[in-house]
Motif scaffolding. Sequence first.
Motif, mmCIF file in Angstrom:
data_model
loop_
_atom_site.group_PDB
_atom_site.id
_atom_site.type_symbol
_atom_site.label_atom_id
_atom_site.label_comp_id
_atom_site.label_asym_id
_atom_site.label_seq_id
_atom_site.Cartn_x
_atom_site.Cartn_y
_atom_site.Cartn_z
ATOM 1 N N UNK A 233 -20.438 -8.086 -7.624
ATOM 2 C CA UNK A 233 -19.761 -9.193 -8.163
ATOM 3 C C UNK A 233 -18.391 -9.009 -7.495
ATOM 4 N N UNK A 234 -17.936 -10.070 -6.986
ATOM 5 C CA UNK A 234 -16.773 -9.939 -6.461
ATOM 6 C C UNK A 234 -15.438 -10.936 -7.454
ATOM 7 N N UNK A 235 -13.567 -10.399 -6.327
ATOM 8 C CA UNK A 235 -13.009 -10.872 -6.486
ATOM 9 C C UNK A 235 -12.272 -11.741 -5.903
ATOM 10 N N UNK A 236 -11.462 -12.433 -5.388
ATOM 11 C CA UNK A 236 -10.558 -12.568 -5.161
ATOM 12 C C UNK A 236 -8.703 -12.226 -5.476
ATOM 13 N N UNK A 237 -7.912 -11.726 -4.501
ATOM 14 C CA UNK A 237 -6.507 -11.419 -4.747
ATOM 15 C C UNK A 237 -6.152 -12.697 -4.320
ATOM 16 N N UNK A 238 -5.069 -12.850 -5.795
ATOM 17 C CA UNK A 238 -4.113 -14.269 -5.414
ATOM 18 C C UNK A 238 -3.094 -14.628 -4.379
ATOM 19 N N UNK A 239 -2.485 -13.356 -4.460
ATOM 20 C CA UNK A 239 -1.532 -13.427 -3.920
ATOM 21 C C UNK A 239 -1.609 -13.006 -2.061
ATOM 22 N N UNK A 240 -2.696 -12.280 -1.550
ATOM 23 C CA UNK A 240 -2.590 -11.525 0.013
ATOM 24 C C UNK A 240 -4.556 -12.847 0.047
ATOM 25 N N UNK A 241 -4.762 -13.154 -1.721
ATOM 26 C CA UNK A 241 -6.497 -13.938 -0.696
ATOM 27 C C UNK A 241 -7.757 -13.230 -0.459
ATOM 28 N N UNK A 242 -7.429 -11.598 -0.931
ATOM 29 C CA UNK A 242 -8.137 -11.259 0.153
ATOM 30 C C UNK A 242 -9.771 -11.018 -0.883
ATOM 31 N N UNK A 256 -2.651 -0.069 -11.500
ATOM 32 C CA UNK A 256 -1.137 -0.123 -11.092
ATOM 33 C C UNK A 256 -0.712 -1.362 -11.052
ATOM 34 N N UNK A 257 -2.068 -2.730 -11.405
ATOM 35 C CA UNK A 257 -1.857 -3.808 -10.850
ATOM 36 C C UNK A 257 -0.998 -4.172 -9.448
ATOM 37 N N UNK A 258 -1.270 -3.889 -8.631
ATOM 38 C CA UNK A 258 -0.870 -3.898 -7.371
ATOM 39 C C UNK A 258 -1.573 -3.983 -6.457
ATOM 40 N N UNK A 259 -1.445 -5.307 -5.116
ATOM 41 C CA UNK A 259 -2.574 -5.850 -4.390
ATOM 42 C C UNK A 259 -2.176 -4.896 -2.844
ATOM 43 N N UNK A 260 -3.358 -4.179 -3.217
ATOM 44 C CA UNK A 260 -3.396 -3.156 -1.934
ATOM 45 C C UNK A 260 -3.287 -3.513 -0.477
ATOM 46 N N UNK A 261 -3.739 -5.135 -0.164
ATOM 47 C CA UNK A 261 -3.653 -5.933 1.265
ATOM 48 C C UNK A 261 -2.162 -5.651 1.641
ATOM 49 N N UNK A 262 -0.507 -6.194 0.607
ATOM 50 C CA UNK A 262 0.341 -7.037 0.818
ATOM 51 C C UNK A 262 1.122 -5.894 0.024
ATOM 52 N N UNK A 266 0.691 -7.415 -9.669
ATOM 53 C CA UNK A 266 -0.336 -8.625 -9.910
ATOM 54 C C UNK A 266 -0.443 -8.875 -11.422
ATOM 55 N N UNK A 267 -1.252 -10.345 -11.909
ATOM 56 C CA UNK A 267 -0.780 -10.691 -12.825
ATOM 57 C C UNK A 267 -2.361 -10.181 -13.573
#
Length: 299
Positions: A233-242, A256-262, A266-267
Amino acid sequence: MTRHGKNCTAGAVYTYHEKRKDTAASGYGTQSIRLGKDAIKDFDCCCLSLQPCRDPVVTPDGYLYEKQAILEYILHQKKEIAQKMKAYEKQKQAQKSNNQLESKSEERERVEKFKKRENSIVSKPINPFISGKSVGEKSRGDSGESSDSHAGSSQSLPSFWIPSLTPESKPTLIKKPSKAVLCPMSGRPIKMNELVTVRFTPLDSSLDRVALLTRQDRYVCAVTRDVLGNSVPCAVLKPSGSVVTQECVEKLIKDDMVDPVNGEKLHDKDIIPLQRGGTGFAASGVDLHAKEARPVMQV
């Protein structure tokens, strides 16, 4: 109880195996089949073209599309909606003109009835040589004759063999079309500005696209470097698209609800679960049954 033969046709019991065999051979009844691995698209393939995406985008519901394919689909649907709206407006104008003609014809009929009613009121000179009784009898006789003539005219029906008196079929009314473009997979409204660009992390960055597509394991998680596939199972992070695994989201990102890429905040709506096709196994957690509805013979 006697034992039935394999090809016995004189048995009193219609077995389930015989019923399924006859259903498949006759072409009647709904058939259900479980899809195998060859009939399932990969998680990184477009839902429209069923090919690996070169420029992937994802909808808020988690369906992956090739950007060019989904934009062409949206433009095509908008053209169809415009054509349907034009036909609906044309039908609306025709109905309006028909209503105006009907109202004018009703008004004309009302005027004609009024004229006939007024013309029937005629003052006759009084004849002193005719008694009132005979006048009443004559009037009653006239009224009886008129009533009989009306009854005869009402009972006399026109011939239904006349082509001008046969019923005519009216054109099918067009319903007002919706202006919303629907997603071909989820059936929910879709907009261009809601599409999120997806960035897959390749397993080996030194490989070109052709060499990457020939491999079974092509992409990995952007954080944990776990290999992605239909069974993961995968998920897409909207801010970075990763693209990350759902396990990474539950154990690392949701703390932490923080995008680890940028590093952006996150919400809950920024984490989009990616819809996967499944693996073909019963324990994949995805419903992989296909049904075909066919006509049924009623006894």
